[in-house]
Design a protein around this motif. Structure first.
Motif, short mmCIF file in Angstrom:
data_model
loop_
_atom_site.label_atom_id
_atom_site.label_comp_id
_atom_site.label_asym_id
_atom_site.label_seq_id
_atom_site.Cartn_x
_atom_site.Cartn_y
_atom_site.Cartn_z
N PRO A 1 51.08 -0.71 -34.97
CA PRO A 1 52.15 0.04 -35.66
C PRO A 1 53.01 0.85 -34.70
N TRP A 2 52.40 1.39 -33.66
CA TRP A 2 53.15 2.22 -32.72
C TRP A 2 54.05 1.39 -31.82
N TYR A 3 53.62 0.17 -31.53
CA TYR A 3 54.48 -0.73 -30.77
C TYR A 3 55.78 -1.00 -31.53
N PHE A 4 55.65 -1.33 -32.81
CA PHE A 4 56.85 -1.63 -33.60
C PHE A 4 57.66 -0.37 -33.90
N LEU A 5 56.99 0.78 -33.98
CA LEU A 5 57.73 2.04 -34.15
C LEU A 5 58.55 2.37 -32.91
N GLN A 6 58.11 1.91 -31.75
CA GLN A 6 58.94 2.06 -30.55
C GLN A 6 60.24 1.28 -30.71
N MET A 7 60.14 0.07 -31.24
CA MET A 7 61.32 -0.77 -31.42
C MET A 7 62.27 -0.19 -32.47
N SER A 8 61.70 0.27 -33.58
CA SER A 8 62.55 0.83 -34.63
C SER A 8 63.18 2.15 -34.17
N GLY A 9 62.41 2.93 -33.43
CA GLY A 9 62.92 4.21 -32.96
C GLY A 9 64.11 4.08 -32.04
N ARG A 10 64.08 3.06 -31.19
CA ARG A 10 65.22 2.86 -30.29
C ARG A 10 66.48 2.53 -31.10
N GLY A 11 66.31 1.71 -32.13
CA GLY A 11 67.45 1.37 -32.96
C GLY A 11 67.99 2.55 -33.76
N LEU A 12 67.09 3.42 -34.19
CA LEU A 12 67.49 4.60 -34.96
C LEU A 12 67.88 5.77 -34.07
N GLN A 13 67.80 5.56 -32.77
CA GLN A 13 68.18 6.57 -31.78
C GLN A 13 67.45 7.89 -32.02
#
Length: 304
Positions: free
Chosen positions: A124-136
């Protein structure tokens, strides 16, 4: 080009996802303990078209399970990036950004729910890294998400790749921060770790960020070859190299990096290690339409 990166399991789970066979997807994922290997399998499902159409039903059918939540969140992260595309921000429309952000917010709800139900899981934290970059979400929050991932799996290649991207100049970091992170990660990793790839990726990312002329001048510095060689010796050329999920991508990355520096003999060693198998990344940086063509061209130039 091998989309499965030499891993038959990835092909099998992709086929199950394409068939909307949640039972088969779930069974294959549960056979693997939560780990970097399972992250790779989930990522294969997340990149499969139309998963977003049937995974919500799996979430509803298994209200007590974190796994469908994780897969739903992962798919929505990739689905969001598909809407945005890999174009520079100035070439992405307002409508694309709106869809992008909406899908990422949905993804985060599912991913946080999965993380709450299974607090020891790293994926979950790996994919939250990806989403977080997109959401700045910013560098501080992004760092916390990376740290959450590596507390659970200290040498998780994917988590380190995402943090490297976060530290790129194009995402609000700097070349200096990016290189420092890559160097430190490799030196702190066990000998033979796949994290050696980070050094090669950092040099490729800086090369991409520079204008024509300055990019060749940068890679022509003797220190770049020395840096790449040291990383390769601690990674792919080490006798204890860890042939885990993603090892082919690591070899391909070093092959591209040494090709760009013009070190043909060193590039040839890396091409030999790929066994002729191309991974889309990072060759898509050179030819997004046909990464295999970029691989073949550079392999030929290296005398392979």
């Amino acid at each position: 080009m091998d989309e499965d990166q030499g891993e038959p399991e990835i092909g099998r789970i992709r086929e199950a996802a394409e068939a909307a066979d949640w039972s088969a997807v779930r069974d294959q994922l549960t056979e693997r303990p939560e780990s970097e290997d399972r992250t790779w399998l989930i990522n294969a499902v997340a990149k499969t078209a139309n998963v977003e159409n049937w995974i919500p039903q799996a979430v509803e059918a298994e209200p007590g399970s974190a796994l469908p939540l994780l897969v739903a969140g992962a798919r929505h992260v990739n689905w969001a990036w598909e809407a945005r595309t890999g174009a520079r921000a100035e070439h992405v429309s307002r409508e694309q950004f709106q869809v992008f952000h909406n899908r990422l917010r949905t993804a985060e709800k599912w991913l946080y729910a999965a993380a709450e139900r299974e607090p020891e899981w790293v994926s979950p934290w790996y994919f939250l890294q990806m989403s977080g970059r997109g959401l700045q979400v910013g560098q501080t929050v992004a760092r916390r998400r990376f740290e959450a991932a590596v507390r659970r799996h200290p040498h998780h290649l994917g988590a380190h790749q995402q943090q490297l991207q976060q530290l790129c100049d194009k995402w609000g970091g700097s070349h200096e921060e990016m290189h420092a992170f890559a160097t430190q990660a490799v030196r702190e990793a066990p000998a033979g770790s796949m994290l050696g790839q980070l050094v090669a990726l950092a040099h490729i990312e800086q090369w991409l960020a520079l204008d024509s002329g300055a990019d060749a001048e940068y890679l022509g510095q003797p220190g770049i070859t020395a840096s790449l060689t040291e990383a390769a010796e601690r990674s792919i050329w080490h006798e204890d190299f860890a042939y885990g999920q993603g090892w082919l991508q690591v070899y391909n990355t070093f092959a591209m990096a040494f090709s760009l520096t013009g070190d043909r003999d060193l590039a040839k060693l890396c091409f030999d290690g790929t066994n002729g198998i191309v991974t889309a990344f990072p060759w898509n940086y050179l030819d997004a339409a046909d990464p295999a063509a970029a691989y073949r061209e550079n392999r030929s130039a290296a005398g392979r």
